[in-house]
Design a protein around this motif. Structure first.
Motif, PDB file in Angstrom:
ATOM      1  N   LYS A 706       0.777  -1.314  -0.065  1.00 40.59           N
ATOM      2  CA  LYS A 706       0.054  -0.092   0.047  1.00 40.59           C
ATOM      3  C   LYS A 706       0.954   1.176  -0.125  1.00 40.59           C
ATOM      4  O   LYS A 706       0.486   2.258  -0.687  1.00 40.59           O
ATOM      5  N   GLU A 707       1.907   1.233   0.685  1.00 40.04           N
ATOM      6  CA  GLU A 707       3.023   2.415   0.863  1.00 40.04           C
ATOM      7  C   GLU A 707       3.386   2.880  -0.595  1.00 40.04           C
ATOM      8  O   GLU A 707       3.316   3.716  -1.143  1.00 40.04           O
ATOM      9  N   ILE A 708       3.620   1.662  -1.189  1.00 38.54           N
ATOM     10  CA  ILE A 708       4.273   1.634  -2.610  1.00 38.54           C
ATOM     11  C   ILE A 708       3.216   2.346  -3.491  1.00 38.54           C
ATOM     12  O   ILE A 708       3.495   3.279  -4.535  1.00 38.54           O
ATOM     13  N   GLY A 709       2.023   2.033  -3.432  1.00 37.41           N
ATOM     14  CA  GLY A 709       0.820   2.313  -4.308  1.00 37.41           C
ATOM     15  C   GLY A 709       0.740   3.841  -4.027  1.00 37.41           C
ATOM     16  O   GLY A 709       0.482   4.567  -4.809  1.00 37.41           O
ATOM     17  N   VAL A 710       0.699   4.263  -2.887  1.00 39.73           N
ATOM     18  CA  VAL A 710       0.436   5.646  -2.349  1.00 39.73           C
ATOM     19  C   VAL A 710       1.761   6.549  -3.097  1.00 39.73           C
ATOM     20  O   VAL A 710       1.286   7.568  -3.580  1.00 39.73           O
ATOM     21  N   ARG A 711       2.909   5.978  -3.064  1.00 44.14           N
ATOM     22  CA  ARG A 711       3.992   6.898  -3.379  1.00 44.14           C
ATOM     23  C   ARG A 711       3.811   6.810  -5.029  1.00 44.14           C
ATOM     24  O   ARG A 711       4.008   7.974  -5.697  1.00 44.14           O
ATOM     25  N   VAL A 713       1.151   6.788  -6.921  1.00 46.53           N
ATOM     26  CA  VAL A 713      -0.028   7.766  -7.168  1.00 46.53           C
ATOM     27  C   VAL A 713       0.604   9.268  -6.789  1.00 46.53           C
ATOM     28  O   VAL A 713       0.204  10.189  -7.606  1.00 46.53           O
ATOM     29  N   LEU A 714       1.246   9.541  -6.092  1.00 45.66           N
ATOM     30  CA  LEU A 714       2.052  10.821  -5.752  1.00 45.66           C
ATOM     31  C   LEU A 714       3.057  11.090  -6.633  1.00 45.66           C
ATOM     32  O   LEU A 714       3.697  12.313  -6.461  1.00 45.66           O
ATOM     33  N   GLY A 715       3.436  10.348  -7.624  1.00 45.89           N
ATOM     34  CA  GLY A 715       4.483  10.463  -8.636  1.00 45.89           C
ATOM     35  C   GLY A 715       5.645   9.853  -8.440  1.00 45.89           C
ATOM     36  O   GLY A 715       6.525  10.104  -9.255  1.00 45.89           O
ATOM     37  N   ALA A 716       5.918   9.070  -7.655  1.00 55.47           N
ATOM     38  CA  ALA A 716       7.234   8.494  -7.308  1.00 55.47           C
ATOM     39  C   ALA A 716       7.485   7.593  -8.650  1.00 55.47           C
ATOM     40  O   ALA A 716       6.589   6.932  -9.219  1.00 55.47           O
ATOM     41  N   SER A 717       8.770   7.800  -9.262  1.00 54.27           N
ATOM     42  CA  SER A 717       9.240   6.648 -10.544  1.00 54.27           C
ATOM     43  C   SER A 717       9.540   5.326 -10.145  1.00 54.27           C
ATOM     44  O   SER A 717       9.886   5.180  -8.465  1.00 54.27           O
ATOM     45  N   VAL A 718       9.700   4.519 -10.946  1.00 49.17           N
ATOM     46  CA  VAL A 718      10.244   3.241 -10.675  1.00 49.17           C
ATOM     47  C   VAL A 718      11.757   3.123  -9.830  1.00 49.17           C
ATOM     48  O   VAL A 718      11.909   2.547  -8.993  1.00 49.17           O
ATOM     49  N   PRO A 793      -0.832   0.485  -8.933  1.00 52.24           N
ATOM     50  CA  PRO A 793      -1.341   1.019  -7.529  1.00 52.24           C
ATOM     51  C   PRO A 793      -2.883   0.748  -7.299  1.00 52.24           C
ATOM     52  O   PRO A 793      -3.357   0.990  -6.048  1.00 52.24           O
ATOM     53  N   VAL A 794      -3.718   0.684  -8.586  1.00 46.55           N
ATOM     54  CA  VAL A 794      -5.163   0.810  -8.246  1.00 46.55           C
ATOM     55  C   VAL A 794      -5.504  -0.604  -7.397  1.00 46.55           C
ATOM     56  O   VAL A 794      -6.299  -0.633  -6.511  1.00 46.55           O
ATOM     57  N   LYS A 795      -4.951  -1.610  -7.751  1.00 50.20           N
ATOM     58  CA  LYS A 795      -4.995  -2.819  -7.145  1.00 50.20           C
ATOM     59  C   LYS A 795      -4.491  -2.993  -5.630  1.00 50.20           C
ATOM     60  O   LYS A 795      -5.258  -3.339  -4.930  1.00 50.20           O
ATOM     61  N   SER A 796      -3.448  -2.307  -5.424  1.00 46.66           N
ATOM     62  CA  SER A 796      -2.977  -2.185  -4.160  1.00 46.66           C
ATOM     63  C   SER A 796      -3.871  -1.203  -3.139  1.00 46.66           C
ATOM     64  O   SER A 796      -3.736  -1.566  -1.914  1.00 46.66           O
TER      65      SER A 796
END
Length: 800
Positions: A706-711, A713-718, A793-796
């Motif tokens: 979930k943390e990775i999904g939020v990041r 959504v907020l624009g974090a790159s791979v 991120p939608v799934k998480s």
């Protein structure tokens, strides 16, 4: 209750297949390493225990002082044997048996058309009884007849096939006829006499070497061995004390001032120490193969510990997932002791599976492992001791691996867990981080150690040897026929075009068989009794081996005076402190003079300084034919032509030869073997550590979905997310490297100091290890990190 524990444990293992696979695989590999090392250690510790009287068998040895240094040798003067038998053997005395023996050496054994070159010893008749040989045919009394021989089962099979070997007649070295009076069981590889294919009587040796008659009362010539069996009540230290001055007293009576100056002191060395405690320094045992036993024992322990750490880490990492299970069980009345038993049952079940798979891995790896370790080990399937140890080993592994998770998970409070307020917290991961650091500290230390071993071997291989090894072969003259017709042999060899140069020598180029004393020269320090290596050579020796003349000239047939000429190496010039060595008169057993100085040749250990060596051109039974192959002819064709010439002059002997560079390469066998084994165990240690890292990375990616999904959504790159997931592991590995570096430096610096000629512990070894560890870590965790970073991120976040 136990059945219930095992059923639940089995369900949990099936439920978490990835977790189970990592644990079972890691423990299997760790246990396989421990079993392999355990078999190797057992083989080492049981060395020579094949002999029934193992605890009472000894070898008589001596300490002597040469060139100011106290040395230890197993070579003994000929008259010592009769002296010990006469005064110290019998009921109520120190020895039950005293047996004179030659060194194990090759002889040609011929039966009809079969001719084999095999190694054996000439020993006194009591030897078979003393060593309690297991006779398959005949009796142990077979050596009482001077014309008898005892054969090993393997040699008897090679000579006679399925025919009965008893009373068959064999020709030895194309001249002596002996009769087979017994066949003994092949001696195991892990015995000091594993290469003894036959035994000849001591009287046979004396009769065929008439020159020994002049040594029957010569206490200064050390060319033989003595083995003995102590009487039951004899104490080794007391026996050593009683025989200590026997040789010294005999030399005093004989007024042999030269040999007296070496201050000989006899002692008995027990068979239990022949293999593991064989290194002496200044007359004191300083170690031997026991050092490798300790080293590999420690490596095996740590590799198994790495696998246990994986189990601990993954079990505690999943603590939050099992917290509710613990809470409900406690609420329903389970005691903490019952929960501990439940978690131990899971670890023991994993341990049992791992042990089964480890046995399969060991069975698959043993052929390769035996080849590298130069052993003949097998899994002891029929030994109850092996299975009892295996059971204890499995239980201990399961208990060690499951101890921390069991006590940690069973400590959860049900109120917090069931309210949903339980969180492992930041400090909860600290033990896991410490264990990861420990894992990679061990792995990094092993990597550095392995690299240092191979660096030392390569450094020594690159050492200038002072002659040309390539394109040279050395043939062993097992009968005097080649030596008697040497000039004709030499002519035919050169005429055949197979060789460009031929010479004889008393020692191979890759070894020195003789050292002698009695040298004196002008300006020699008072009180010094020098002992130097001596090699007798024919005139073309230098040309054939390609040695480098530094001063003066080489031997030459043009100079009749060369019969009293000596060539010395640089080490001898330095030892003798000669400013102008060429022309210097030298007193040996008669008058000599130095005609030349050659560059130091590495003929013995490549890890030690070159010893002072004297080369003398004296006619005699040299024993070695050195040949420089023609570079313009194919090797196989050249060898075939050389063999034809040898067969022409010595038809009764097989053509035994060695390539000089191959023989020289054998000097690195022990170190290379150590490096290969250490490298193998290091690879498995890294594999286990990476397996744990992979599991930890997988779990962390799952926990932070979930943390990775939020990041995202907020624009974090791979790349940002990959760095975030990998950073923690890189920091832990870096800490491991910082800890491992001084540990490895301490132990490997001490190991290198064992060799007088050694490489330096360079910075690049540590840098290369650090780079390799970082790359391995990134490769291990990147798959899970990138997989989590690229997930939708939608799934998480859907469940939110």
């Amino acid at each position: 209750m136990i059945k219930n524990y095992l059923k639940i444990a089995w369900r949990n293992l099936l439920k978490n297949k990835a977790h189970t696979f990592i644990n079972v695989t890691g423990l299997s590999v760790g246990m396989a390493v421990a079993i392999l090392i355990g078999l190797w250690i057992w083989d080492e510790l049981s060395y020579d225990k094949y002999f029934q009287n193992y605890d009472r068998l000894v070898q008589v040895m001596q300490h002597q002082t040469f060139n100011g240094e106290r040395g230890t040798q197993s070579s003994i003067p000929l008259p010592l044997g009769p002296k010990l038998r006469e005064s110290y053997t019998g009921p109520g005395k120190d020895f039950k048996y005293v047996v004179m023996s030659t060194w194990t050496q090759p002889h040609i054994l011929a039966y009809k058309d079969k001719k084999l070159s095999q190694s054996g010893n000439c020993m006194q008749p009591e030897a078979p009884d003393m060593f309690a040989l297991k006779m398959l045919k005949g009796t142990r009394a077979g050596l009482k007849d001077q014309s008898s021989i005892l054969l090993s089962a393997k040699l008897a099979k090679a000579l006679f096939g399925d025919a009965d070997p008893m009373n068959q007649v064999i020709k030895v070295d194309n001249k002596s006829i002996v009769k087979v009076t017994g066949v003994y069981e092949d001696l195991p590889r892990n015995t000091s006499f594993n290469d003894m294919a036959f035994m000849l009587p001591w009287d046979f040796y004396l009769a065929n070497n008439p020159w020994t008659k002049g040594n029957l009362n010569e206490w200064g010539n050390n060319s033989w061995q003595i083995f003995a069996q102590l009487n039951p009540n004899a104490n080794i230290n007391q026996v050593s004390s009683r025989i200590k001055n026997l040789k010294l007293n005999a030399l005093t009576v004989a007024n042999d001032k030269l040999s007296l100056s070496f201050k000989p002191a006899l002692f008995v060395h027990p068979m239990s120490k022949w293999h593991l405690y064989s290194e002496f320094k200044n007359g004191v045992i300083v170690g031997g193969n026991i050092e490798f036993v300790w080293m590999f024992g420690i490596i095996g322990t740590f590799v198994l510990l790495l696998a246990c750490i994986n189990f601990m880490n993954l079990s505690t990492a999943r603590s939050e997932k099992r917290a509710k299970e613990v809470g409900i069980r406690k609420t329903l009345g389970s005691l903490r002791q019952q929960l501990i038993t439940q978690f131990f049952s899971e670890s023991l079940l994993v341990s049992v599976f791992a042990f089964v798979f480890s046995i399969i891995l060991v069975q698959l790896a043993l052929p390769w492992f035996n080849q590298v370790a130069d052993k003949q080990m097998t899994i002891l399937w029929s030994s109850p001791v092996f299975w009892i140890i295996g059971l204890i080993f499995t239980l201990l592994t399961g208990i060690i691996a499951g101890s921390y998770p069991a006590f940690y998970l069973s400590s959860f409070q049900p109120v917090k867990v069931l309210k949903g307020t339980f969180r492992a917290g930041r400090l909860a991961s600290l033990p896991r981080k410490i264990l990861v650091v420990l894992q990679f500290t061990v792995s990094a230390t092993l990597i550095i150690g392995t690299v240092v071993v191979f660096t030392q071997v390569q450094y020594t291989k690159n050492r200038p040897v002072g002659y040309s090894r390539e394109g040279m072969i050395q043939a062993y003259q097992q009968t005097p026929d080649i030596n008697k017709h040497f000039e004709a042999v030499k002519y035919d060899l050169v005429k055949s075009g197979a060789v460009t140069s031929v010479a004889e020598s008393g020692s191979p180029v890759t070894d020195i068989w003789s050292d002698q004393s009695g040298f004196s020269w002008q300006g020699m320090p008072p009180g010094l009794q020098p002992d130097m290596n001596v090699v007798h050579v024919s005139p073309d020796f230098g040309k054939t081996v390609g040695w480098q003349i530094k001063e003066g000239r080489d031997f030459s047939k043009e100079f009749l005076s060369d019969s009293s000429a000596l060539i010395v190496n640089e080490a001898a010039v330095k030892f003798m402190v000669l400013k102008a060595p060429v022309g210097m008169p030298i007193k040996w057993y008669r008058d000599f003079h130095i005609i030349g100085v050659v560059k130091d040749m590495v003929m013995t250990s490549p890890y030690e300084p070159v010893k002072p060596t004297v080369f003398s051109e004296l006619n005699g039974d040299y024993g070695i034919t050195n040949m420089r192959l023609n570079p313009h002819m194919g090797t196989s064709e050249a060898i075939s032509k050389i063999e034809n010439v040898f067969k022409q002059y010595d038809p009764g002997s097989p053509f035994n030869y060695e390539f000089t560079d191959t023989t020289y390469a054998k000097k690195f066998a022990d170190e290379e073997r150590t490096g290969k084994l250490a490298g193998f165990f290091t690879f498995l240690a890294i594999f286990i550590s990476c397996l744990g890292l992979f599991g930890m990375a997988s779990f962390m990616a799952e926990q932070r979905t979930k943390e990775i999904g939020v990041r995202k959504v907020l624009g974090a790159s791979v790349a940002n997310l990959w760095g975030l997931m990998s950073r923690e592991f890189i920091i832990l590995v870096f800490i491991s490297l910082v800890i491992a570096a001084p540990i490895a430096d301490h132990f490997m610096s001490g190991w290198l100091l064992r060799y007088k000629y050694h490489a330096e512990l360079s910075w690049w070894i540590f840098a290369l290890t650090a780079l390799g560890a970082m790359v391995i870590t990134l490769l291990t965790v990147s798959y899970q990190s990138i997989k989590a970073a690229t997930a939708n991120p939608v799934k998480s976040l859907r469940s939110e």
